[in-house]
Design an enzyme around this catalytic site. Structure first.
Site, mmCIF file in Angstrom:
data_model
loop_
_atom_site.group_PDB
_atom_site.id
_atom_site.type_symbol
_atom_site.label_atom_id
_atom_site.label_comp_id
_atom_site.label_asym_id
_atom_site.label_seq_id
_atom_site.Cartn_x
_atom_site.Cartn_y
_atom_site.Cartn_z
ATOM 1 N N CYS A 1 51.773 25.468 68.916
ATOM 2 C CA CYS A 1 51.064 24.597 67.973
ATOM 3 C C CYS A 1 50.007 23.754 68.682
ATOM 4 O O CYS A 1 48.983 23.413 68.093
ATOM 5 C CB CYS A 1 52.044 23.701 67.223
ATOM 6 S SG CYS A 1 53.032 22.610 68.270
ATOM 7 N N HIS B 1 55.191 18.075 67.198
ATOM 8 C CA HIS B 1 54.405 19.161 66.611
ATOM 9 C C HIS B 1 52.966 18.694 66.488
ATOM 10 O O HIS B 1 52.689 17.489 66.462
ATOM 11 C CB HIS B 1 54.995 19.513 65.241
ATOM 12 C CG HIS B 1 54.359 20.684 64.561
ATOM 13 N ND1 HIS B 1 54.199 21.904 65.170
ATOM 14 C CD2 HIS B 1 53.831 20.812 63.309
ATOM 15 C CE1 HIS B 1 53.614 22.739 64.315
ATOM 16 N NE2 HIS B 1 53.367 22.098 63.191
#
Length: 546
Positions: free
Chosen positions: A175, A496
């Site tokens: 990510c 994230h």
């Protein structure tokens, strides 16, 4: 093969037609042809391919080295960067400029595997790529002379570009890569730069000395450009804009090729570190082929001079009284003289877009001021103080005068009072602000989730500018936001990354969360603070270029 080449050429013509339809001029290098043939003169300067070495024991498949390990990786976590706390007695550390070449090891000339070029997706469409394993030196790259001339003559343009949004597949802690890719693709001058590298180079490319540039050209070719004229005629259902999801495998392989520590499969990494790796890598690769082209061209001119009988002229003697390289005296306000030193950065299309320059002035009693010019690609902002609630306040804090404790005069060897102040010597076309949210204390690395407010428009305070920029008008020192990278999660360990970017056809913002695309996003929703999803990197374009 003829059919495949026709498809690529049609794609290139389609991109040109889109820009013509929008009323904008396509980005074109100052060369005679958009995809010129390599001349016999250039080809003669490139050494022949070395004889392949005898076969050695190696893995059965190079691609096998990049297969994700699903047992050790999750698709939604990444790591925070390691940032050291300020030294005792200092309000903030000096900014760290990120222009130096990444700490990577270059390999010896590659082992040619004899495989022919294949397409980027194996379907006969897109931009071709080759399977040579490791980067080579410019003199071992058949197209380094061509690319050196291309990048030397290239004029960066800022025409608006609209791409069909595509989600990016994440198979193992990627990510931090996907979030930066979405932000860079939303940057018009960057996209036009990499998209408009003549595709002919990659049809015929052998061993390459520009793996990062190659990788991003292939990535750009995977995204369709949308005609800006359709802004009023866009479908009511925004889902019609979405393209199919795409896995940027070439980026992972590129990190392996340059032997970056970011290539460790399944390991959690920092998005800002990957951003600097990309910008530094592309800048250094472009600079290397520009230097090679320049050196070869100068060698040719010298040879011509020898033939003409001009090489016998007496050489110019160096001036023994001249200052050292990158150092000079400068008269500032109130006729105060300062010694200025500069860290030289080679001019490349990447530096034209992203590079700014800071002036750091150290003042001590009884001595001349000492000024240092430092280039940067990202500008780090300390936000730890409770007084900092806005981006503007973080910038003001960066450019305030601060005391330097324990400063020793090099002549007297005694400790003296000293202060340091930063100012901006050069404003970049694209300004990237890095909010330093991760700090170290006695308990380890911590994340600061405080709200730092920002606006779509950003105006640089004239007091933050060096004397040479004081006369800039408001538009020349103002910026407009076009992308935001967020860090999601309450802790420094794990988390994230997602990205919001502006889409010109929608006239709204798009959220990219790996393979998920959410649009449109309104300005109020964009500005609403969420403590579990805080802005980490802000991307701005200069207002006079938008």
């Amino acid at each position: 093969e003829e059919e495949e080449e026709g498809e690529v050429e049609d794609g290139e013509n389609y991109a040109d037609e889109e820009l013509e339809h929008s009323g904008e001029e396509p980005l074109e290098p100052i060369v005679e042809d958009a995809a010129p043939e390599v001349s016999e003169e250039v080809a003669a300067q490139v050494p022949e391919k070395p004889t392949p070495p005898p076969p050695t024991n190696k893995p059965s498949s190079w691609a096998a080295l990049f297969k994700p390990n699903n047992n050790n990786a999750s698709s939604n976590s990444t790591a925070a960067p390691v940032q050291q706390a300020p030294a005792a007695g200092q309000n903030r550390p000096p900014p760290v400029v990120a222009v130096q070449q990444p700490d990577v090891q270059r390999s010896a000339p590659p082992v040619y595997n004899g495989q022919q070029a294949v397409t980027s997706n194996g379907s006969g469409k897109g931009s071709p790529r080759v399977n040579y394993e490791m980067p080579v030196k410019p003199e071992e790259d058949n197209y380094s002379m061509f690319l050196g001339k291309f990048f030397s003559n290239l004029r960066v343009k800022n025409n608006q570009v609209a791409l069909q949004p595509r989600g990016l597949v994440n198979r193992g802690n990627w990510c931090y890569i996907n979030s930066i890719l979405q932000a860079l693709l939303a940057c018009p001058p960057f996209f036009q730069l990499i998209r408009n590298i003549p595709n002919k180079v990659y049809k015929e490319r052998g061993p390459s000395c520009t793996p990062t540039v190659d990788c991003f050209h292939r990535l750009a070719m995977e995204f369709n450009m949308m005609p800006l004229a359709n802004r009023r005629d866009r479908p009511k259902d925004s889902a019609l804009f979405r393209g199919s999801e795409y896995e940027p495998v070439d980026v992972y392989k590129m990190l392996q090729k340059i032997r970056s520590h970011l290539s460790a499969e399944g390991r959690q990494e920092d998005a800002e570190e990957f951003l600097n790796c990309v910008l530094d890598g592309m800048h250094e690769e472009m600079a290397s082929v520009i230097r090679y082209h320049s050196s070869q061209s100068e060698a040719d001119e010298t040879a011509d001079d020898d033939v003409a009988g001009t090489a016998g002229l007496a050489p110019v003697e160096p001036n023994p009284t001249a200052g050292g390289e990158g150092e000079w005296e400068q008269v500032g306000p109130k006729n105060k003289i300062s010694v200025t030193r500069s860290t030289e950065i080679k001019k490349t299309p990447i530096s034209d877009i992203f590079s700014g320059e800071l002036r750091s002035v150290v003042s001590t009693s009884g001595s001349r001021d000492s000024a240092t010019l430092q280039p940067f690609f990202t500008l780090p902002l300390d936000i730890q103080s409770e007084k900092i609630q806005y981006i503007d306040e973080a910038l003001e804090n960066l450019f305030m005068k601060e005391a330097i404790h324990g400063f020793t005069n090099t002549n007297t060897k005694t400790e003296v009072e000293a202060s340091r102040r930063y100012s901006i010597e050069k404003l970049p076309q694209v300004l990237i602000l890095h909010l330093k949210r991760f700090i170290y204390d006695k308990t380890g690395c911590q994340k600061n989730t405080k709200e730092v407010k920002f606006n779509i428009e950003l105006e640089m305070n004239p007091t933050a500018l060096s004397n040479g920029l004081k006369k800039l008008n408001k538009k020349q020192r103002s910026y407009k936001l076009f992308a935001i990278v967020y860090h999601v999660g309450n802790n420094a360990v794990g988390g994230h990354y997602v990205t919001d970017f502006f889409h010109p056809i929608l006239s709204a913002w798009v959220k990219a969360d790996d393979n998920k695309i959410d649009m449109p996003i309104s300005i109020p929703r964009l500005m609403k603070f969420n403590q579990t999803q805080v802005p980490y990197i802000l991307f701005y374009r200069r207002a006079d270029l938008v």
